[in-house]
Design an enzyme around this catalytic site. Sequence first.
Site, short mmCIF file in Angstrom:
data_model
loop_
_atom_site.label_atom_id
_atom_site.label_comp_id
_atom_site.label_asym_id
_atom_site.label_seq_id
_atom_site.Cartn_x
_atom_site.Cartn_y
_atom_site.Cartn_z
N CYS A 395 0.83 -1.20 0.00
CA CYS A 395 0.00 0.00 0.00
C CYS A 395 0.87 1.25 0.00
O CYS A 395 1.47 1.57 -1.02
CB CYS A 395 -0.99 -0.05 1.15
SG CYS A 395 -2.44 0.96 0.84
N HIS A 522 -3.62 -4.84 0.41
CA HIS A 522 -2.97 -5.40 1.60
C HIS A 522 -3.07 -6.92 1.55
O HIS A 522 -4.02 -7.49 2.09
CB HIS A 522 -3.66 -4.91 2.87
CG HIS A 522 -3.44 -3.46 3.16
ND1 HIS A 522 -2.41 -3.01 3.94
CD2 HIS A 522 -4.12 -2.37 2.77
CE1 HIS A 522 -2.46 -1.69 4.04
NE2 HIS A 522 -3.50 -1.27 3.32
N GLU A 524 -1.64 -9.05 3.21
CA GLU A 524 -1.49 -9.70 4.53
C GLU A 524 -2.82 -10.14 5.14
O GLU A 524 -2.87 -11.08 5.93
CB GLU A 524 -0.74 -8.78 5.51
CG GLU A 524 -1.46 -7.50 5.92
CD GLU A 524 -1.17 -6.32 5.01
OE1 GLU A 524 -0.79 -6.55 3.85
OE2 GLU A 524 -1.36 -5.16 5.46
N1 GLN Z 1 -1.82 6.78 2.88
C1 GLN Z 1 -1.94 6.01 1.69
C2 GLN Z 1 -3.30 6.18 1.03
O1 GLN Z 1 -4.21 6.63 1.64
C3 GLN Z 1 -1.66 4.55 1.95
C4 GLN Z 1 -2.68 3.89 2.82
C5 GLN Z 1 -2.22 2.57 3.37
O2 GLN Z 1 -1.03 2.25 3.33
N2 GLN Z 1 -3.12 1.78 3.89
O3 GLN Z 1 -3.45 5.85 -0.12
#
Ligand code: GLN
Length: 600
Positions: A395, A522, A524
């Site tokens: 992410c 994500h 995970e």
């Molecule tokens: N801050 C980034 C976004 O909003 C990444 C978010 C995250 O890593 N969950 O896109």
Amino acid sequence: MKYVLVTGGVVSGLGKGVTASSIGLLLKACGLRVTSIKIDPYLNTDAGTMSPFEHGEVFVLDDGGEVDLDLGNYERFLDIKLTRDNNITTGKIYQSVLDSERKGDYLGKTVQVVPHITDAIQKWIERVALIPVDGKEGPADVCVIELGGTIGDIESMPFIEALGQFSYHVGPGNFCLIHVSLVPVLNVVGEQKTKPTQHSVRGLRGLGLTPNILACRSTKALEDNVKAKLSQFCHVAAENILTLYDVPNIWHIPLLLRDQKAHEAILKELNLIGEPDLQEWTARTRVYDILHEPVRIAMVGKYTGLSDSYLSVLKALLHASVACWRKLVVEWVAAGDLEDVTAKEAPDVYKNAWDLLKGSDGVLVPGGFGDRGVQGKILAAKYARENKVPFLGVCLGMQIAVIEFARSVLGLHDANSTEFDPETSHPCVIFMPEGSKTHMGGTMRLGSRRTYFKVPNCKSAKLYNNDSFVDERHRHRYEVNPNMVQQFENAGLSFVGRDETGQRMEIIELPSHPYFVGAQFHPEFKSRPGKPSALFLGLIAAASGQLDAVLQNYGHASKLLPNGIGNGKPTVKTYQNGNAIKSSNGSLNGVYSNGNGAHH
Ligand code: GLN
């Protein structure tokens, strides 16, 4: 539907969630279909607004629910997919009651905690317990309900009252209450003290709930006379008193419960019979126990000392490591410590951070929000890219890799995400809401979305079994700027996975690098002990020199397991006196680390 309620007494942090998940696993191993509900008596409607550095990570479900991390334990242990409604909070219950009140549903009655809130709780439980969560049709056989907090908390009172009524309503044979408690040992005399448990059981009874089973946390197995005493004072049969003594890692807990015949005690209360088959689980736990060859992964995050903030990432790393027969060693590197300012202000800290990074076999930059440590994360990605060290960006971690590439390779020195620099002249990561652009609330892209592989033979596609698409969970606002994609691809950064429109970049890869992968989602959250997440498996395999074998095998590590373990006859460990297995070198939760991530 049968219900198993798990409550906690004496102190918090007894591992109630892990116990409840383990009980679920044990019942599942007996051939039952199991679902679960976690009750969090706090007022927040969901965990989405809670700081992961205070409360642990925010776990994300397929339906976009942002929930308590315990739901992650249930999903991992039971291999199920829960819904947002499987996490009940005081906020949600009150909101539903207040909504009904505004609609006039209560027909002029005075709306009260009893019966309106307590009824709403019971109806919620009955409704949610019926939702199938294991991919099969029809409701599960058993619903494990975990009540968060400790008996006696003001906030949990309406839930206790509701659950008392509920147990009466579903009747004997359909309800089993397991109370998790603490039996401390006083060092001077080494005596196991039962008084705290007695008090908490008394509290429970006073509130209308009768425990069927006591699960006592203690350093060692309970002595017979201690069990007898607890049995007498708490009115629980001695065979229904279990000890959850210290084990090297949480995968042992279901085995520990089985060895104490917890399933027999629970099934008896529920008028069921069954014998657990935990062969595969036992075999995997054995492998985990004997791993000695380390794989060192640098976690370059916003370090705050609470490892629960990255719980699912740690679990995903662990699942992949066990599949690759490596002992996971997590090196916590605070991103800020890698930055030039630290070199000036605290040279020792700076040196130590870089030593840890350089001593690692792989680098992981996890998700995150806000600009603290961003520069350090960029430096870590640069280091991994230039030195051909296996890298996985999750992410924010992927966005970081893109920013780094734009700056170093494309020469766009002020390239940035508009999250960190709204004025940048090269916005390579931008705000791309699925809905309204002006409305900030609820603009997060949340939950399961599909990624299509654009490049069929890339590493990530192979890791995902060469499937043409994959569904993974998201939680973000910003995305790679689609207008700059061509420029990146011309310079060698490949966007191998995209959404159905082709406009949202989901997976990046550097084909010229042994393993440099980033994902906007994500991965995970869907990793399981027996089914490690593909991209994490890729990282660990690359970091331990096994990537080619895994890729040839289309993302399956199982062939790496020497014959005899995993499919042979597992050695069943019996637990006696609590000292069958000793933790050797300060591991907690089975994840070895440099100690920077202060474990609790
Ligand atoms: N801050 C980034 C976004 O909003 C990444 C978010 C995250 O890593 N969950 O896109």
